[in-house]
Design a protein around this motif. Sequence first.
Motif, PDB file in Angstrom:
ATOM      1  N   UNK A   1     -12.220  -6.679 -46.855  1.00 15.35           N
ATOM      2  CA  UNK A   1     -11.426  -5.943 -47.841  1.00 15.35           C
ATOM      3  C   UNK A   1     -10.602  -4.840 -47.182  1.00 15.35           C
ATOM      4  N   UNK A   2     -11.291  -3.944 -46.446  1.00 11.56           N
ATOM      5  CA  UNK A   2     -10.572  -2.823 -45.833  1.00 11.56           C
ATOM      6  C   UNK A   2      -9.607  -3.345 -44.765  1.00 11.56           C
ATOM      7  N   UNK A   5      -6.424  -4.564 -46.596  1.00 10.97           N
ATOM      8  CA  UNK A   5      -5.641  -3.444 -47.130  1.00 10.97           C
ATOM      9  C   UNK A   5      -4.910  -2.716 -46.010  1.00 10.97           C
ATOM     10  N   UNK A   6      -5.641  -2.494 -44.932  1.00  7.58           N
ATOM     11  CA  UNK A   6      -5.064  -1.755 -43.806  1.00  7.58           C
ATOM     12  C   UNK A   6      -3.844  -2.482 -43.240  1.00  7.58           C
ATOM     13  N   UNK A   9      -0.857  -2.412 -45.713  1.00  2.43           N
ATOM     14  CA  UNK A   9      -0.103  -1.155 -45.743  1.00  2.43           C
ATOM     15  C   UNK A   9       0.948  -1.163 -44.632  1.00  2.43           C
ATOM     16  N   UNK A  10       0.539  -1.593 -43.431  1.00  2.00           N
ATOM     17  CA  UNK A  10       1.476  -1.625 -42.307  1.00  2.00           C
ATOM     18  C   UNK A  10       2.606  -2.630 -42.537  1.00  2.00           C
ATOM     19  N   UNK A 126     -24.735  -2.840 -41.750  1.00  2.00           N
ATOM     20  CA  UNK A 126     -23.398  -2.262 -41.666  1.00  2.00           C
ATOM     21  C   UNK A 126     -22.547  -2.514 -42.915  1.00  2.00           C
ATOM     22  N   UNK A 127     -23.191  -2.882 -44.024  1.00  2.00           N
ATOM     23  CA  UNK A 127     -22.418  -2.980 -45.260  1.00  2.00           C
ATOM     24  C   UNK A 127     -22.863  -1.896 -46.235  1.00  2.00           C
ATOM     25  N   UNK A 128     -21.983  -1.542 -47.174  1.00  2.00           N
ATOM     26  CA  UNK A 128     -22.272  -0.463 -48.113  1.00  2.00           C
ATOM     27  C   UNK A 128     -23.280  -0.917 -49.161  1.00  2.00           C
TER      28      UNK A 128
END
Lengths: 194, 176
Positions: A1-2, A5-6, A9-10, A126-128
């Motif tokens: 996901x991140x 998105x990252x 944006x670029x 390492x996951x939320x």
Amino acid sequence: MVNIIWVLIFVVSILFAAINGTMDEVNKAVFTGAKEGVTICFGLISILVFWLGLMKIAEKAGLLDSLARVFRPFISKLFPEVPKDHPAMGYILSNMVANMFGLGNAATPMGIKAMEQLKKLNNNQDYASRSMITFLAINTSSITLIPTTVIAIRLNYDSVSPGEIVGTTILATLCSTVGAILIDRYFYYRRSRR
Amino acid sequence: MALINTISIWLIPMIICFILVYGTFKRVPTYESFVEGGKEGIKLSFSIIPYLVGMMVAITVFRASGALEYFIGLLKPVLQLIGVPGEIVPLALMRPLSGTGALSITSDLIATHGPDSFIGQLASTMQGSTDTTFYVLTVYFGAVGIRKMGDALKVGLLADIVGIIASIVIVTLVFG
């Protein structure tokens, strides 16, 4: 996901720059952005060192435990996965209290310590975890009682009543925090149904 | 007002004093514990650098390219239809992305429209009632090495929308 998105944006930005002819500004932004990131981190060093040092004393003196004990019934409803006498409770609470009084600088170190404890509870994966997402939701909607920075700006521009926005801010922050908790719960139940 | 000011000035020194006195009373080796905790702080600050640099570059590039302005332009007419002043749109979009960016927009709005104008009051409330979601996410998750954020970003951004709508409704009801 991140990751997506990252990258998005670029890619979107560079496409816009190509159309708008702002490639020059984008070039500069790459360097100013990177510099700003490092500047923020260096600014954080002083705060993190001081407050984490102080919190270590509070922790060893048993202050965090007492704080956690007082608010336990309320907080354990919000974080059902955190055991009642776990150190995470104390850090979550000190973070919330610091946020409420607009002590943003003091809130960050305690928020990070809370995350660290929540990660331990999640077997260091390492996951939320569910609790981490709830904690972030409450944090980003920030329960504020005294918006000090805003009051200072208003004073600067000769407001007749710089504090008049305290009431509206508390109401708005209450709405966003309640909203955050409800949205968080909705996503949790959607996840667990799968 | 004077009371709030006094509280916010006195609060931090009082907290520091209380923790130190209480720690001494409980026989905690205060200075040594402080140093021990502080060392963790140094490690943490350095470990956040790559996360924050990655996000800050993305967001500054997004602003510099004119993409942010384009999206603001798209939203403005829609929001004006329902009575939201267009001047506030840049702040609403910037608030979750960048703390310093939002603060400069807020100061600018207050400077041009006056702190006691409707737009000034709305900007003040919006600035005070939500936090920079991208920053909190990057710093908190970065510091402890969470790679998969799950629903965190979605929840954070939706909560921001709730906060922004709530600010508009409440400020309109109270000051409008």
